[in-house]
Design an enzyme around this catalytic site. Structure first.
Site, PDB file in Angstrom:
ATOM      1  N   HIS A 165      54.297  -2.316 -84.162  1.00  0.00           N
ATOM      2  CA  HIS A 165      55.174  -3.171 -84.970  1.00  0.00           C
ATOM      3  C   HIS A 165      56.526  -2.493 -85.195  1.00  0.00           C
ATOM      4  O   HIS A 165      57.573  -3.139 -85.110  1.00  0.00           O
ATOM      5  CB  HIS A 165      54.514  -3.507 -86.320  1.00  0.00           C
ATOM      6  CG  HIS A 165      53.205  -4.216 -86.164  1.00  0.00           C
ATOM      7  ND1 HIS A 165      52.343  -4.437 -87.219  1.00  0.00           N
ATOM      8  CD2 HIS A 165      52.602  -4.750 -85.065  1.00  0.00           C
ATOM      9  CE1 HIS A 165      51.270  -5.076 -86.777  1.00  0.00           C
ATOM     10  NE2 HIS A 165      51.399  -5.271 -85.471  1.00  0.00           N
ATOM     11  N   TYR A 199      62.912  -2.764 -80.490  1.00  0.00           N
ATOM     12  CA  TYR A 199      63.171  -3.650 -79.348  1.00  0.00           C
ATOM     13  C   TYR A 199      64.102  -4.801 -79.742  1.00  0.00           C
ATOM     14  O   TYR A 199      65.035  -5.138 -79.017  1.00  0.00           O
ATOM     15  CB  TYR A 199      61.818  -4.162 -78.851  1.00  0.00           C
ATOM     16  CG  TYR A 199      61.821  -5.076 -77.649  1.00  0.00           C
ATOM     17  CD1 TYR A 199      62.405  -4.693 -76.437  1.00  0.00           C
ATOM     18  CD2 TYR A 199      61.181  -6.317 -77.715  1.00  0.00           C
ATOM     19  CE1 TYR A 199      62.363  -5.538 -75.335  1.00  0.00           C
ATOM     20  CE2 TYR A 199      61.127  -7.163 -76.617  1.00  0.00           C
ATOM     21  CZ  TYR A 199      61.721  -6.774 -75.429  1.00  0.00           C
ATOM     22  OH  TYR A 199      61.672  -7.599 -74.349  1.00  0.00           O
TER      23      TYR A 199
HETATM   24 MN    MN Z   1      49.613  -3.725 -91.071  1.00  0.00          MN
HETATM   25 FE    FE Z   2      52.277  -4.015 -89.370  1.00  0.00          FE
END
Ligand code: MN
Ligand code: FE
Length: 334
Positions: free
Chosen positions: A110, A116
């Protein structure tokens, strides 16, 4: 023989994962693995064109996108740090730790997603990565979580004794239920609403993948919390329950403030009111998962969110077989 318990167990050997006592932890691990994805699998070409074009996105939409990138870019690292530095230290059960390692990897994915996004859109990192300090409605959420999860960061903290188990549970609720279960959801709803209008679909899809991961993080967190409750029933008294309800109400208010700030004029026919109702709706679901009575009784104003997110999946998780998960990167929810 002493029965194996999830925390505070002198017979737990963290290196000995078999035989397992908590099969739900194993299941969440497997579900995490089958959801594997990386941000580079999703093309940002169209997003880049839309971001550069002058006529595609309104000013309100651009601001909303920046606010959400600003919140999530640092929130993902904050949750990763909480997980690795604090939760992992105190949860010695090996099958839970196996899941925590998987979750930590997903938090890295994440964090990578926002790198990105910033790179592809050419955003100014100094602007995005300081929003958690410069934008009050973001800062308040992060400060609230940091404050809530303080005790388990204390190097002298141990989970021995009922008072400490209660503090640990309090911090786990702050981390899993409030941060990952409430503070992420106005942002998810906004970015998915945008995607439904064919705007910034690359980022929107990345948010969908993140949301799918987060629904498992939350499910694991609730199983962990509910197991600690069940094994230490004396700590879950009415005073503590009231304390948890108060925290959740405060969190809901902060998330509503964020929704009004990130999306003041409403976008795409949705106003902040609908996002606020959605937050109340999901807060009720979180309360129920903790075995508490719901307080808002708000109807889901964004039924398409529950199609694509946590509700169906949670059902599948806990009541039926998980069928909708697909391996590596092909999401077909609609
Ligand atoms: Mn999480
Ligand atoms: Fe997360």
């Amino acid at each position: 023989m002493q029965k194996k318990t999830i925390i505070n167990n002198s017979i737990t050997d963290p290196n000995k994962i078999l035989p397992m006592s908590y099969l739900w932890a194993r299941q969440h691990y497997k579900d995490g693995i089958s959801n594997n994805w990386t941000p580079e699998e999703i093309s940002m070409q169209q997003d880049v064109e839309q971001w550069r074009a002058k006529h595609v996105l309104s000013e309100a939409e651009r601001r909303m996108i920046l606010w959400n990138l600003g919140f999530f870019s640092t929130a993902e690292s904050l949750t990763a740090n909480n997980l690795v530095l604090a939760v992992y230290r105190h949860v010695t059960n090996p099958e839970c730790r196996q899941y925590l390692l998987r979750q930590a990897f997903e938090e890295a994915i994440h964090t990578d997603t926002f790198i990105y996004c910033c790179d592809s859109l050419g955003l100014e990192p100094e602007e995005i990565y300081t929003m958690y300090q410069t934008i009050p409605s973001i800062k308040e959420k992060d400060d609230f979580v940091i404050e809530l999860t303080q005790s388990i960061f204390d190097p002298n903290f141990s989970t021995q004794g009922p008072e400490n188990v209660r503090r640990f549970l309090h911090d786990l609720i702050g981390y899993y239920v409030i941060m990952e279960g409430i503070f992420f959801y106005a942002g998810f709803a906004m970015m998915l609403a945008l995607k439904r209008q064919n705007k910034m679909v690359g980022i929107g899809q990345q948010f969908e993948y993140i949301m799918r991961d987060e629904s498992i993080h939350l499910a694991f967190g609730c199983d962990l919390i509910n197991t600690i409750k069940a094994e230490n029933p004396e700590i879950w008294n009415s005073e503590f329950q009231q304390n948890v309800i108060t925290l959740i109400k405060k969190a809901v208010n902060l998330e509503k403030r964020y929704a009004f700030d990130a999306c003041p004029d409403g976008i795409l026919g949705l106003g902040p009111k609908q996002f606020c109702d959605y937050i109340e709706y999901i807060a009720d679901r979180r309360l129920e998962r903790l075995g508490l009575t719901k307080i808002y009784n708000t109807e889901n104003p964004l039924p398409w969110m529950s199609q694509s997110t946590d509700i169906n999946k949670k059902k599948n998780f806990f009541e039926t077989r998980v069928t909708e998960y697909q391996v590596a990167g092909s999401l077909n929810w609609d």
